[in-house]
Design a protein around this motif. Structure first.
Motif, PDB file in Angstrom:
ATOM      1  N   PRO A   1       0.834  -1.210   0.000  1.00  0.00           N
ATOM      2  CA  PRO A   1       0.000   0.000   0.000  1.00  0.00           C
ATOM      3  C   PRO A   1       0.867   1.257   0.000  1.00  0.00           C
ATOM      4  O   PRO A   1       2.034   1.217   0.393  1.00  0.00           O
ATOM      5  CB  PRO A   1      -0.764  -0.110   1.320  1.00  0.00           C
TER       6      PRO A   1
ATOM      7  N   LEU B   1       2.136   4.420   1.552  1.00  0.00           N
ATOM      8  CA  LEU B   1       2.176   5.013   2.892  1.00  0.00           C
ATOM      9  C   LEU B   1       2.914   6.338   2.836  1.00  0.00           C
ATOM     10  O   LEU B   1       4.016   6.422   2.293  1.00  0.00           O
ATOM     11  CB  LEU B   1       2.887   4.060   3.859  1.00  0.00           C
TER      12      LEU B   1
ATOM     13  N   LEU C   1       2.967   9.899   8.651  1.00  0.00           N
ATOM     14  CA  LEU C   1       3.048   8.938   9.762  1.00  0.00           C
ATOM     15  C   LEU C   1       4.160   9.281  10.730  1.00  0.00           C
ATOM     16  O   LEU C   1       4.283   8.665  11.794  1.00  0.00           O
ATOM     17  CB  LEU C   1       3.268   7.532   9.189  1.00  0.00           C
TER      18      LEU C   1
ATOM     19  N   VAL D   1      -4.311   4.281   2.570  1.00  0.00           N
ATOM     20  CA  VAL D   1      -4.958   2.976   2.572  1.00  0.00           C
ATOM     21  C   VAL D   1      -6.471   3.088   2.419  1.00  0.00           C
ATOM     22  O   VAL D   1      -7.235   2.763   3.306  1.00  0.00           O
ATOM     23  CB  VAL D   1      -4.591   2.173   3.843  1.00  0.00           C
TER      24      VAL D   1
ATOM     25  N   TYR E   1      -7.056   5.736   6.833  1.00  0.00           N
ATOM     26  CA  TYR E   1      -6.167   6.475   7.718  1.00  0.00           C
ATOM     27  C   TYR E   1      -5.916   7.843   7.113  1.00  0.00           C
ATOM     28  O   TYR E   1      -5.340   7.949   6.033  1.00  0.00           O
ATOM     29  CB  TYR E   1      -4.839   5.729   7.898  1.00  0.00           C
TER      30      TYR E   1
ATOM     31  N   ASP F   1     -11.643   4.207  10.202  1.00  0.00           N
ATOM     32  CA  ASP F   1     -12.012   2.852   9.822  1.00  0.00           C
ATOM     33  C   ASP F   1     -12.239   2.064  11.093  1.00  0.00           C
ATOM     34  O   ASP F   1     -11.495   2.208  12.066  1.00  0.00           O
ATOM     35  CB  ASP F   1     -10.865   2.280   8.994  1.00  0.00           C
TER      36      ASP F   1
ATOM     37  N   THR G   1      -9.301   0.080  12.602  1.00  0.00           N
ATOM     38  CA  THR G   1      -8.257   0.961  13.127  1.00  0.00           C
ATOM     39  C   THR G   1      -8.732   1.593  14.430  1.00  0.00           C
ATOM     40  O   THR G   1      -8.003   1.632  15.411  1.00  0.00           O
ATOM     41  CB  THR G   1      -7.946   2.061  12.096  1.00  0.00           C
TER      42      THR G   1
ATOM     43  N   THR H   1     -15.590  -1.526   6.475  1.00  0.00           N
ATOM     44  CA  THR H   1     -15.271  -0.952   7.784  1.00  0.00           C
ATOM     45  C   THR H   1     -14.802   0.483   7.647  1.00  0.00           C
ATOM     46  O   THR H   1     -14.496   1.139   8.630  1.00  0.00           O
ATOM     47  CB  THR H   1     -14.158  -1.767   8.461  1.00  0.00           C
TER      48      THR H   1
END
Lengths: 655, 505, 497, 168, 99
Positions: free
Chosen positions: C8, C10, C15, C72, C76, C133, C136, C193
């Motif tokens: 994925p 990122l 982050l 993602v 997030y 989500d 998460t 979700t």
């Protein structure tokens, strides 16, 4: 000078401040300032009078008006309006006041608050003069209230004794009660006259029918309340006799020239509304005349039973004021004013005389006098002159003015008032005779060693005796100057008050009545005729008792005050502390001193609870809810799931 | 300029905070300096003020403040605010002077002076604020210092009194802030008072009534009006002298000022519907307060109740919604500030000398301290509305105005109010003279005969002379105040449409 | 045949804060092994440094032009809201660290583990503020909770502390079980979700079946527990009283905020379409929470417990905007969202401040009783003043930060303008007065009451506490005087549809 | 899909369901702690079996390993360490049993009704067998962040548990 | 197979778990009951996963299992801690703090 008449009140006012701040440092403790100021003022007043008389007829009133401040789109002005009435008052007030000042230097000699006394006198005079010259009701009211203040200060001069301060407060409150009427009256007329305080404009509007009769009646009636307070008309006269608690010169000033005549002056000044409002020209009877009449009789009757010489004079003043009011009430404007004029002199004379007596015998009570004729010749002669003048014996001042009143009453269609007037004349003569007898005749009954008063006191008496004799002649038939000098005319309004020429018949009648009074009294006292008559005839006995107790009016008023006001106050306070405050705190709460024991408990609980209205309940709620917090984790869990389930069902149904 | 006037005191407070509490002289000096400076600023405002245009805001400052809620830092003074602003400045200055050599227990001048300065900022700010939120902030800023002043330096029952005062006022404010926010959303998304005044009329009548209710609670409690007055006597009785003075002289005015500045002009229609009730409460207050006074044994408590009565006159004036009435109200506020402030000063000095305020135990003050006594007399007469002294011009025009209330209000109702209020003046004379007689006249009570009572001393003179002069001056030249207020009031009443009935004819 | 695995995308810049915190907590853990007692003090400094360091990328992100970084498949997201709250969590963490330093040191508790757990909990919160989500959110929730459970019991030998831990743990786990059940239903209904996708399916009749209602309710219950909303509050007072005071502060501020963050995300992104469910629900919760919290607080004698109830009541005020966010078609959603965030920021500062004072005072009096605050002003004026500031801020007296928080709430209420909303507003107003009573009563103790035990020796306050007090007080006062500060955070309500 | 498999599935499910419910019921009622642990194991195993039935082998195996392998053992250790008597014991329940039952049933009613209303008679149609790779792909793909965080969580739980439980 | 078969089973187990949590006094038993509840959730997830025919259900379930394990560990640690201090683990003895 007429335009600058405002100087006349100003000078004593300045004197007041000078005395107040520097008086003690001056050699004569400030008295000289007062006397000086008053002399100047008097001279100026005379000049005014001269100029006024000098004016070519018809005499135009002098005006001076300045905007004082404006708001609400209205101009609140201060200014002077000088016409005959004003001038007359100016002269009288300044003259009497001057006499009183001089007199006081002797009478008040060595007093603890000598300086302060003179300061107050000056302010008093200033206030009265302000009232007199003012051209609008607002300013007039200010002077009016200031007069009240000064009367408070002077009556309560010897405030160490509760009686005196009590009397002072009584005087102030009583007059103030009347002033409610005055204030409301002024307000009413202010709006009625189109947001204007100006007196002349008001009179004009009233007499030309610009203002509805109803409004005028209300306004005038309200004003008259004020008059009744200040001029001690029945039933608001109760304060005046007590006011004798003040030093005698003050009494002279208050009762002869200043305070009490303010009411009469007001009516005379704002005559338009009264005339139209009470439709005086209709004749018959009206409130003003009626009140005046009642006052004449009642006060005169009271004067009989007094032992305190000043009280006698006080009641006589009240009854004379009754005459004046009655005169105005019957439309005899000139007569009323004239009586005011003459009365000022002989009443001042009498008071100062009585003061001289008191000074000599250290007592107000005639029962402790007697036989003073030899001991105090000056006082005696002047006092007699005053009494005769008051009794209305030809050719002294009182005779002429009183006669005019009676004349007016009869000619303007007030027969009842005429009768009252005659009875009054009889009684006046009688009680003055009684007074003179008790004071001067017979043997001395007192303990002190009376002696003639010092010149500073004697001379004012002598001087005052002169106008007391002559003042009346101003209006003697053929002369009639006074009515020409002092007349009520409003530019643009044709004269509505018609003077009547001297009437010998009526004059003779009144003179006879007066003499009769003297005769009767002398018979009673000198000859001892009908001795103890009141003991023999029960009716007279009760009558006497009622009189001695002043018709129980004081008691009535006290009862009203004690019996109503204080309980109400207490009740109201109780309500405050227990009901309202309580509602607020969620519980009754009393912080009033003395109630602590009762309220501590509640206080405590209320404080611990929330003072914010939920009070105790919040606290209790808290305690109850605490039990849910049992500390048992599984009960918490049960609550969690239970709540979830219940909410679930609830919401599912809700949505 | 105005900003300085508002924030100088709090800056001073900050400075004080850094002076060690032992350096008392220095603390006092700084405090005096600050308050004096503030007053000077105020006076210069007075001179710079354009009286020809007193109706409109001057010295305006208008910065963005909290864009998030569109509330601005907007201050300014007009003829209504200016006198009150000055009043609060002067009073604070005098309080500093007065407490120069007698701080109440527990001593600690540092904290006391800091509180006083914070208080001043709050008061000045409230009078200057032209933005609802700003107004509210200052309005509340006043609470805390007063709370501590009463609670720490107060009398025996101080804790109760202070918390009561605090909660009570806060309760009002809580509803008030809601009302403010309601105004924000109903009145076009702004807190700016002038703008709201421009748009307020457009709010639906029903909504107006409700919002006005909220405002009413907030202000009426502060005034305090009749049913909400019960915090006042407690607060006054317990507060230290200076506290009572500020409380009486300035704090109570915040409420009435709120009515004139916010409630009435913004919600004219609601004001009209509420006016008769406000008037009713006002006259009840007049009589009620007077009766309360007559039942008192404690001098300070008596004066406190007299405040209820006097504020009744002010509120009556406001309730008429006429030029006369509101002018009178503003004048009444100033006058009451000077006079009642003075009375509390005296009460404080008397307590200091005799260690009691019980009327029953006092007497003969004129013999022991003649000057003090006569000053008391002077103030008593001023307070009962003697013409020629300041009190009269607050009272008489208020009564006058009730004769002819704004167009649309029942004349009969208000004339009844007028009569009652007039009778109230007699009561006033009653209790004040009664108090004066008990305290000043008569002879000294046995217990104090030996006591050495010193007459008025220097700090007292310094603190009092201005007030006494003011009372006399404003009494003789009411113009000094009316010429400020008149135009501004004109604008207020014009929003009520009362001009026709007030200025015309 | 092996399917190709597509790693994925990122955004490591986005982050970075989380990564830094992770690294730091690892370092702390390792360092703990090699340091012996005397040098343990280093640990707190390392941790503190790490938290400050993590601020750096947050700033750079905030300043960077492109402001929404979604990863993602939108599970997030790093946006303005996320950044502000991450910063908040870091700040709170730092303050708590300052409060704890001496506490842990002197109480000879495990230090390394303490800071390690603290950091992991904070990590959970930071993840929470970006999570969009269900999974998460769930993981983040557990990550912030589980360490907290253990921290609550950190005073191992103290029965109260143990009890606190157990109660917190049990109810926490139950709550998350309920929440999970709800989540599973939501997943079953939507098949996804990711909140944004869930949000898309929350309209139409199908979305109005009772099952969805129930699911939403269960999820909300899970977090209502976290934010200690009545009737899911029962754990809070006991846990707060028993736990070590710094931990209490942490729970009452950080983990509560964490719960609110999750609620904001779920409600405004996921379930906004079903305001008919959560609107009244939050209305009830808010009213209950405010009233019950305040009323019980009136009766407390222990200050920590009183603060516990006060923080319950505060949660009530924070719930008010939720209640009205959906009324008349979410007209007031934006103001409501802003109100909540603002309140959270302010609440963090003032509550932490109050707790810091409690710790400082307890160092001398060794007592949590309110009565022990008598006459504090006489021997510790500084502390007394600060405490008053915090308390009156909590009570919402201007010009302190707390006042603005309340103004924002009331503003939201009147923005919605429905009669229910206004009613709720009045309830809140009245409550704020009730609250003032117990706040003021502490002030009364400090200023107007005598010192219970004539001991007037001043309190020795360690530097770390002074710093904590300084920061919190500064925030409370500065925001109080210059609320405009909020505007500089940009649009706080970046989640509102 | 063949009919008989469906029948078989149903039979298997029936058996499993009955066993699980029975075991779960005994678990919450038995007066013997150790037995309770065993009943738990049964329920968990049944769940694993269900997962297989639903073609989620990987989850099933994790279930077996983690739960039966770890959790149950852990709990048994817990039982031992807290010296719970092996064998019958009188009062494992507290006094709010009835309240508990009430709440539970109430909840069950609510859930049952709602679910019945929601998924009336939806069938789980054709089940695609998902290879573990897919699961791992999405774990390391879409759910990589929670995965990483979970690792921290486990570490924290481990460290914390040690710190708490260890005797000192 | 009907989806509801699984859901109902899960619901029953969940509620049994709830009962256990509320009614059991022994802390360990409470922990076990909690496991029941979590398992019910897992069954839901797997069933839904199959129903919706995507992998998310399984992933979710895996997370739940993992974290549940961690929770149990922590729970036991706390229980042991208490046991060490009080020598029993009856939950309804734990009410030092209330009100």
């Amino acid at each position: 000078m007429l335009r600058n008449a405002w100087l006349i009140p100003l000078i004593p006012a300045l004197a007041f401040f000078v005395i107040l701040f520097f008086g003690k440092r001056l050699p004569r403790k400030g008295s000289e300032v007062g006397i000086g100021a008053l002399t100047i003022a008097f001279v100026l007043a005379l000049i005014c009078a001269g100029q006024w008389i000098g004016k070519e007829t018809p005499r135009e009133a002098a005006h001076a008006h300045h905007t004082w401040f404006t708001f609400g789109g209205t101009d609140f002005g201060f200014g002077i309006h000088v016409d005959g009435l004003t001038v007359m008052m100016l002269v009288v007030v300044t003259f009497i006041s001057l006499m009183v000042h001089v007199y006081s230097t002797g009478y008040m000699h060595g007093d603890r608050r000598y300086t302060y006394f003179f300061a107050a006198l000056s302010l008093f005079t200033a206030a009265m003069l302000l009232l007199v010259v003012s051209d609008n009701t607002l300013q007039l009211m200010i002077g009016w209230e200031l007069v009240g203040l000064c009367s408070f200060m002077l009556i309560g001069h010897w405030w160490e004794e509760g009686v005196n301060s009590g009397a002072a407060i009584k005087a102030f409150i009583t007059t103030r009660t009347g002033d409610v009427g005055l204030m409301l009256g002024i307000i009413t007329l202010f709006f009625a006259a189109g947001r204007n305080f100006d007196i002349e404009h008001l009179n004009h509007a009233a007499l030309t029918g610009e203002i509805g009769h109803g409004t005028l009646l209300v306004g005038a009636a309200l004003l008259f309340l004020g008059v009744m307070g200040k001029s001690a008309q029945f039933p608001l006269h109760v304060w005046l006799p007590d006011a004798m608690a003040g030093p005698t010169p003050v009494s002279a000033l208050i009762h002869a020239a200043t305070m009490v005549v303010a009411g009469v002056y007001l009516v005379a000044r704002v005559y338009g509304p009264f005339f139209v409002g009470f439709s005086i020209d209709a004749g018959g009877i009206n409130v003003v005349a009626l009140i005046g009449a009642i006052t004449v009789i009642i006060a005169a009757a009271l004067a009989f039973v007094q032992d305190d010489v000043k009280k006698v004079l006080a009641y006589s003043t009240i009854s004379q004021l009754g005459y004046m009011v009655m005169a105005l009430g019957v439309g005899a404007w000139g007569a009323g004013i004239f009586h005011l004029f003459t009365h000022a002199f002989f009443k001042a004379l009498l008071f100062l005389g009585s003061g001289s007596l008191i000074h000599a015998v250290h007592s107000n009570n005639m029962s402790e006098m007697g036989g003073l004729r030899k001991k105090m010749p000056t006082t005696f002669w002047t006092f007699i002159v005053g009494s005769v003048a008051l009794a209305g014996i030809f050719p002294l001042a009182g005779f002429w003015s009183k006669d005019e009143i009676l004349l007016g009453a009869s000619k303007n269609g007030y027969p009842l008032m005429l009768v009252v007037g005659l009875i009054g004349a009889f009684m006046t003569a009688a009680y003055m005779t009684r007074a003179c007898y008790l004071i001067f005749a017979g043997e001395y009954r007192g303990h002190a060693h009376p002696h003639e008063s010092p010149p500073s006191m004697a001379w004012p008496l002598r001087i005052l005796a002169v106008p007391a004799v002559l003042a009346g002649l101003l209006n003697a038939p053929g002369i009639g100057l006074f009515n020409k000098w002092v007349e009520f005319d409003i530019p643009g309004v044709q004269p509505f008050l018609h003077e009547h020429d001297f009437n010998y018949g009526l004059a003779g009648l009144s003179l006879l009545v007066a003499l009769a009074g003297i005769g009767a009294a002398s018979a009673y006292y000198f000859r001892g005729a009908f001795n103890g008559i009141s003991d023999r005839i029960p009716i007279l006995k009760t009558g006497e008792r009622i009189l001695v107790n002043k018709y129980y009016l004081d008691d009535l008023f006290l009862a009203i005050i004690r019996g109503i006001q204080y309980p109400v106050a207490k009740a109201a306070y109780w309500v405050n502390q227990n009901v309202i405050d309580g509602v607020v705190n969620g519980m009754g709460k009393g912080a009033q001193a003395g109630a602590y024991l009762v309220y501590d408990v509640i206080d405590q609980r209320v404080i611990d609870g929330a003072v914010n209205g939920a009070g105790l309940s919040a606290e209790e709620g808290g305690s109850i809810l605490r039990n849910v917090q049992s500390g048992r984790v599984q009960q918490y869990a049960a609550m969690l799931f239970g709540a979830a389930a219940v909410l679930a069902v609830g919401l599912v149904f809700l949505t | 300029m105005l900003t300085v006037a508002v924030f100088l005191p709090i800056v001073g407070a900050a400075v004080l905070a850094f002076i060690p509490r032992q350096r008392e002289e220095m603390l006092k000096a700084v405090a005096l300096l600050v308050t004096a400076a503030t007053t000077i600023v105020g006076i210069s405002l007075l001179f710079g003020f354009d009286y020809g245009d007193a109706g409109h805001l001057q010295y305006q400052v208008n910065h963005g403040w909290i864009d998030v809620i569109n509330s601005r830092y907007h201050i300014g003074v007009d003829g209504i605010a200016l006198p009150l602003l000055l009043l609060s400045m002067v009073i604070t200055l005098l309080c500093v002077i007065y407490s120069w050599d007698h701080f109440p227990e527990p001593h600690n001048p540092k904290a006391f002076l800091i509180l006083m300065l914070v208080l001043e900022t709050g008061m000045n700010g409230t009078f200057a604020a032209e933005d609802l939120i700003l107004f509210f902030v200052f309005f509340e800023l006043v609470l805390l210092p007063m709370y501590f002043m009463i609670g720490v330096w107060g009398g025996p029952n101080r804790q109760y009194a202070s918390i009561k005062f605090f909660l009570y006022t806060l309760f009002g404010s809580a509803l008030m802030i809601l009302a403010f926010l309601a105004l924000y959303f109903k009145g076009g998304q702004t807190f700016d008072i002038p703008e709201l005044i421009a748009q307020g009329g457009t709010i639906a009548h029903g909504t107006q009534l409700v919002i006005f209710g909220g405002l009413f609670m907030g202000f009426a409690i502060k005034v305090p009006m009749f049913p909400f007055h019960t915090w006042l006597p407690d607060a006054h009785t317990e507060a230290p002298t200076v506290g009572s003075v500020i409380l009486a002289a300035v704090l109570l005015k915040l409420g009435t000022y709120g009515f004139i500045r916010i409630a009435i002009p913004i919600l004219p229609e609601a004001a009209k519907s509420w006016a008769p009730w406000i008037g009713l409460l006002a006259v009840i207050g007049i009589i009620y307060g007077a009766l309360g006074c007559l039942a008192q044994r404690d001098m300070k408590r008596l004066i406190a109740f007299s405040s209820v009565a006097h504020m009744g006159f002010v509120m009556l004036g406001i309730a008429t919604l006429t030029n006369f009435g509101i002018n009178a109200a503003v004048f009444g506020m100033v006058a009451h500030g000077l006079i009642t402030g003075m009375l509390f000063f005296i009460a404080g000095s008397i307590q200091e000398r005799f260690h009691t305020r019980e009327l029953a135990r006092l007497g003969g003050l004129l013999l022991q301290a003649p000057r003090l006594g006569w000053i008391l007399g002077f103030c008593a007469f001023a307070s009962l509305g003697l013409p020629g002294l300041a009190g009269f011009w607050g009272e008489f025009p208020a009564i006058l105005s009730a004769y002819q209330p704004a167009a649309g209000l029942s004349e009969l109702t208000f004339r009844v109010y007028m009569a009652v209020a007039a009778i109230g003046t007699v009561f006033a004379a009653g209790y004040l003279l009664w108090m004066f007689q008990r305290v000043a006249f008569g002879t000294v009570k046995a217990e104090f005969e030996s006591a050495h009572i010193h007459d008025v001393h220097i700090p007292e003179y310094l603190a009092w002379t201005p007030l006494l002069l003011g009372i006399l001056l404003f009494g003789i030249f009411p113009h000094l105040i009316f010429h400020m207020t008149d135009q501004a009031v004109g604008l207020v009443t014009s929003s009520v449409g009362a001009v026709s009935s007030a200025a015309g004819r | 045949m092996p399917l190709p695995f597509h790693p994925p995308y990122l955004d490591y810049h986005a982050l970075a804060p989380e990564i830094i915190v992770t690294v730091v907590l690892a370092i702390v853990l390792v360092a703990d092994l090699f340091l012996d007692r005397p040098q343990k003090w280093l640990l707190s400094n390392i941790a503190g440094f790490g938290l400050i360091l993590a601020m750096a990328p947050i700033l750079s992100l905030a300043l960077s032009p492109h402001d929404v970084r979604s990863m993602v498949g939108g599970a997030y997201v790093v946006d303005n809201f996320a950044l502000v709250l991450k910063a908040l969590f870091l700040g709170v963490g730092y303050i708590v660290l300052l409060m704890a330093t001496n506490y842990v040191e002197e109480g000879d508790y495990y230090e390394g583990e303490f800071y390690f757990l603290l950091l992991s909990s904070i990590l959970g919160m930071m993840v929470m503020s970006s999570a969009r989500d269900l999974i998460t959110i769930f993981v983040a929730l557990e990550t912030l909770s589980i360490p907290a459970y253990m921290l609550a019991g950190w005073r191992k030998r103290d029965l109260k502390s143990n009890e606190a831990a157990l109660k917190y743990y049990l109810l926490g786990v139950l709550a998350s079980a309920v929440m999970l059940y709800g989540m599973s239903l939501i997943y079953g209904y939507t098949g996804t979700t990711v909140l944004s996708r869930i949000g898309e399916q929350m309209h139409g009749d199908a979305a109005h079946q009772p099952m969805v209602t129930l699911a939403i309710l269960f999820i909300i219950v899970g977090f209502a527990f976290k934010v200690s909303a009545v009737p899911f509050h029962a754990w809070a007072p006991d846990t707060y009283e028993g736990a070590p005071t710094p931990v209490t502060a942490f729970l009452s501020v950080a983990s509560k905020t964490g719960g609110f963050v999750a609620l904001l995300e779920l409600i405004f992104v996921g379930f906004f379409g079903r305001s008919d469910v959560w609107g009244p629900l939050f209305g009830i919760l808010a009213a209950l929470t405010m009233t019950v919290g305040n009323l019980i607080a009136l009766r407390q004698t222990n200050i920590v417990r009183m603060l516990a109830y006060s923080s319950i009541a505060q949660a009530g005020y924070i719930l008010v905007p939720f209640a009205i966010a959906g009324s008349n078609g979410g007209a007031a959603a934006h103001t409501a969202f802003t109100a909540t965030v603002v309140y959270l920021l302010v609440y963090a500062a003032m509550n932490l401040g109050a707790f810091t004072v409690v710790i400082a005072v307890a160092r001398k009096t060794r007592s949590g009783e309110i009565s022990s605050y008598g006459g504090l002003y006489e021997y510790a004026p500084g502390i007394a003043v600060l405490m008053s500031v915090f308390l009156f801020s909590l009570a919402g007296i201007p010009p302190l930060a707390g006042f603005w928080a309340k103004v924002f709430v009331f503003r939201a209420v009147l923005d919605a303008g429905t009669s229910w909303a206004v009613l709720l507003g009045v309830v809140a107003a009245v409550n704020s007065v009730i609250a003032l009573f117990y706040y003021a009563s502490i002030a009364r103790q400090m200023w107007m009451s005598p010192v219970p035990d004539g001991d007037r020796t001043p309190i020795a306050v360690p530097t770390s506490l002074v710093t904590a007090l300084g920061i919190t007080a500064a925030v409370v006062v500065v925001i109080g005087i210059y609320p405009q500060a909020f505007a500089h955070f940009g649009d706080l309500a970046s989640l509102v549809p | 899909m063949l009919a008989e498999t469906m029948v078989a599935q149903n039979i298997v499910f029936g058996i499993l369901a009955v066993t699980m419910v029975a075991a779960a019921f005994r678990l919450v009622t038995t007066q013997n702690v150790v037995r309770a642990a065993l009943f738990l194991a049964i329920v968990l195993a049944g769940a694993a079996a269900l997962y297989i039935l639903l073609a989620a082998e990987f989850v099933a195996w994790v279930q077996v390993l983690v739960y039966i392998g770890a959790v149950v053992v852990l709990l048994l250790f817990g039982v031992m360490l807290t010296r719970a008597p092996i064998g019958r014991e009188s009062d494992l329940d507290n006094d709010q049993r009835w309240l508990a039952a009430l709440v539970a049933l109430f909840l069950l009613g609510a859930l049952g009704a709602v679910l019945a209303d929601a998924f009336g008679d939806d069938k789980i149609g054709h089940i695609t067998i998902r290879r573990t790779a897919e699961v791992s792909d999405s774990i390391f793909g879409a759910y990589v962040v929670p995965f990483e965080v979970a690792s921290v969580l486990l570490l924290a739980a481990l460290v914390g548990a040690v710190a708490l439980a260890r005797r000192d | 197979m009907y989806l509801n078969e699984f859901l109902m089973l899960a619901a029953v187990i969940f509620c049994l778990g709830v009962y256990g949590v509320l009614a059991r006094k022994n802390a360990v038993l409470v922990l076990m009951s909690i496991e029941l509840m979590l398992n019910a959730v897992n069954i839901n997830l797997i069933a839904f996963g199959a129903f919706r025919d995507n992998v998310i259900g399984q992933v979710f379930a895996l997370f739940v299992i993992t974290i549940a394990a961690a929770e149990v560990g922590v729970g036991l640690a706390i229980v042991l801690l208490i046991f060490r201090n009080r020598a029993d683990i009856d939950l309804d003895e734990l009410d030092l703090m209330k009100g």
